[in-house]
Design an enzyme around this catalytic site. Structure first.
Site, PDB file in Angstrom:
ATOM      1  N   HIS A 307      57.821 -39.871 -22.071  1.00 16.62           N
ATOM      2  CA  HIS A 307      57.002 -38.667 -21.913  1.00 16.62           C
ATOM      3  C   HIS A 307      57.645 -37.768 -20.876  1.00 16.62           C
ATOM      4  O   HIS A 307      58.195 -38.275 -19.888  1.00 16.62           O
ATOM      5  CB  HIS A 307      55.572 -39.036 -21.474  1.00 16.62           C
ATOM      6  N   ASP A 364      50.688 -41.631 -28.418  1.00 17.63           N
ATOM      7  CA  ASP A 364      50.869 -41.770 -29.857  1.00 17.63           C
ATOM      8  C   ASP A 364      51.251 -43.176 -30.293  1.00 17.63           C
ATOM      9  O   ASP A 364      51.290 -43.461 -31.484  1.00 17.63           O
ATOM     10  CB  ASP A 364      51.953 -40.789 -30.332  1.00 17.63           C
TER      11      ASP A 364
END
Ligand code: ACO
Length: 428
Positions: A307, A364
């Protein structure tokens, strides 16, 4: 006394104001640097650049903290409804019971989309990706509500646009799914709450009504809240930039849907399931795939890992992982890809390559497994994300205008050819 930083360029020293946020984050305000020093700053991918002041979402990537308007994501995901969170993000405070009742009622009254929209749907090929369909339908709404195109619209008109968008998004999302299945479209029904209504439009058939299962509705509510905002990510920044030209809200949100579609952003949830399926079909050797992800000659990346901001853990992933176990158990689903996901996570979290780079499962990694257990096909995963992210996009767009932010227009360092004269075609 306000702090300043000093920039020394050759013999010149420039004072740069230091700005500090409410959670003590510091920044250097370089907006006037070019006019004084003739230098711009360059930061490809905006890795270290703040584009705005924002009071919506606080994120501390080092410590895995995420708060909407000051409220911890863990509390909101556990206790709030999605529409309550939508109101909070857009208007700044939790609604009173009267405010929430009005907000919910207004949304319930605007869930229908124009019948003409069905004509657009029928024109798409059967294998059209539902994100392409959704983006087009959201933008098309602007043509049915031309008053939304007026940058000087009243607050009342703006509030109605917000209501219409939130109300119609589940209808358009479910219709994009029904179209992909070549199934008849199911209309919204006012007896259902927001999540139930969406699920009903997804799974009912004219011959067989689907009654939303409370486990499924609760899981969907939680997933939508977890996705509702994430400060200045790729799609929110897109929405702000498009809106900064005074393009209408529908057009700006449609651009956000398009930005979210990419596999490095919201499209990762579909890519994760496809990756886990591929690993399963390849015999389930997670080490082999971890090595592929580490190999710089191989373009493969471990989808759902890493991320831009979280370098320790993604608090949304922690909640989703727990929820994933609960939902699968409650629904009696035994999904072999969940075992592969857990094995992959364990190996990666112990591997120096991932540890050194701060690569952890993101939101996700597990969301797709829950969506699958809820009967939602992979092409719809990013549509689900859009449904959740909508209030965040609206809040970011509204704040950008309320703060009077200027049009978004980055600068560049030009690296192309220097001046040269045109040579006519016959002489080339
Ligand atoms: N698998 C393997 N290696 C990775 C991964 C991954 N998933 N993610 C990053 N790396 C490596 C990079 O190769 C790079 O290594 P290097 O320093 O040796 O060159 C290093 O980690 C840093 O990666 P960057 O790409 O520079 O990090 P950036 O912040 O630009 O990218 C991103 C973040 C796009 C999320 C990236 O981690 C990625 O591609 N992840 C997979 C896609 C994904 O899951 N996206 C969803 C993000 S969450 C969301 O948007 C909702």
């Amino acid at each position: 006394m306000s702090k300043t930083a000093k920039l020394i360029l050759g013999n010149e020293t420039y004072e740069i104001p230091v700005v500090t946020g409410s959670e003590n984050e510091n920044g250097l305000d370089i907006s006037k640097l070019r006019s004084s020093s003739k230098h711009i700053t360059i930061d490809r991918g905006f890795k270290n650049t703040g584009a705005c002041y924002s009071a919506i979402t606080f994120l501390d990537g080092e410590n895995g903290v995420l708060r909407y308007r000051g409220y911890p994501i863990e509390q909101l995901a556990e206790e709030a409804t999605f529409l309550e969170v939508a109101y909070l993000l857009i208007y700044g405070d939790l609604p009173s019971s009267d405010e929430l009742a009005k907000f919910e009622n207004d949304i319930t009254q605007h869930t229908l989309v124009h019948e003409e929209m069905k004509g657009f749907l029928q024109a798409y090929p059967v294998n059209a990706h539902p994100m392409g369909v959704l983006a087009a339908m959201v933008c098309s709404l602007s043509t049915f509500y031309p008053e939304s195109q007026d940058p000087n619209r009243s607050q009342e008109a703006f509030d109605l646009t917000i209501i219409r968008l939130i109300a119609k998004m589940p209808t358009m999302a479910a219709w994009a799914f029904k179209h992909s299945q070549r199934h008849p479209l199911i209309y919204p029904q006012n007896k259902f709450n927001y999540c139930e209504n969406f699920l009903n439009m997804m799974y009912s058939m004219p011959t067989d009504e689907y009654f939303p299962d409370p486990i499924v509705t609760k899981a969907l509510n939680k997933l939508l809240i977890l996705h509702a905002d994430h400060e200045q990510n790729c799609s929110a920044s897109t929405v702000r930039i498009v809106g900064s030209s005074q393009a209408n809200l529908y057009a700006s949100i449609s651009a956000g849907v398009c930005a979210l579609w990419g596999p490095l952003h919201g499209g990762a949830n579909q890519a994760v399931i496809e990756m886990l399926e591929a690993i399963k079909n390849d015999g389930g050797d997670t080490d082999k795939w971890i090595n592929k992800a580490k190999d710089k000659e191989d373009p493969f990346r471990l989808m759902g890992f890493g991320h831009r901001v979280y370098k320790n853990f993604d608090p949304r992933a922690t909640i989703i992982k727990k929820s994933c176990d609960e939902v699968l158990e409650a629904l009696g689903v035994d999904d072999p890809v969940l075992d592969i996901a857990k094995k992959l996570e364990k190996v990666a979290l112990e591997d120096p390559y991932f540890v050194e780079r701060g690569l952890y499962p993101n939101v996700d990694f597990y969301s797709g497994i829950i969506y699958r257990a809820l009967g939602i096909p992979p092409e719809m995963f990013t549509v689900m994300f859009s449904l959740g992210r909508l209030p965040g996009w609206i809040a970011q767009w509204k704040e950008m205008l309320d703060n009077g932010d200027p049009i978004g227009r980055p600068r560049q360092i030009y690296t192309g050819a220097v001046k040269r004269d045109y040579v006519s075609l016959s002489k080339r």
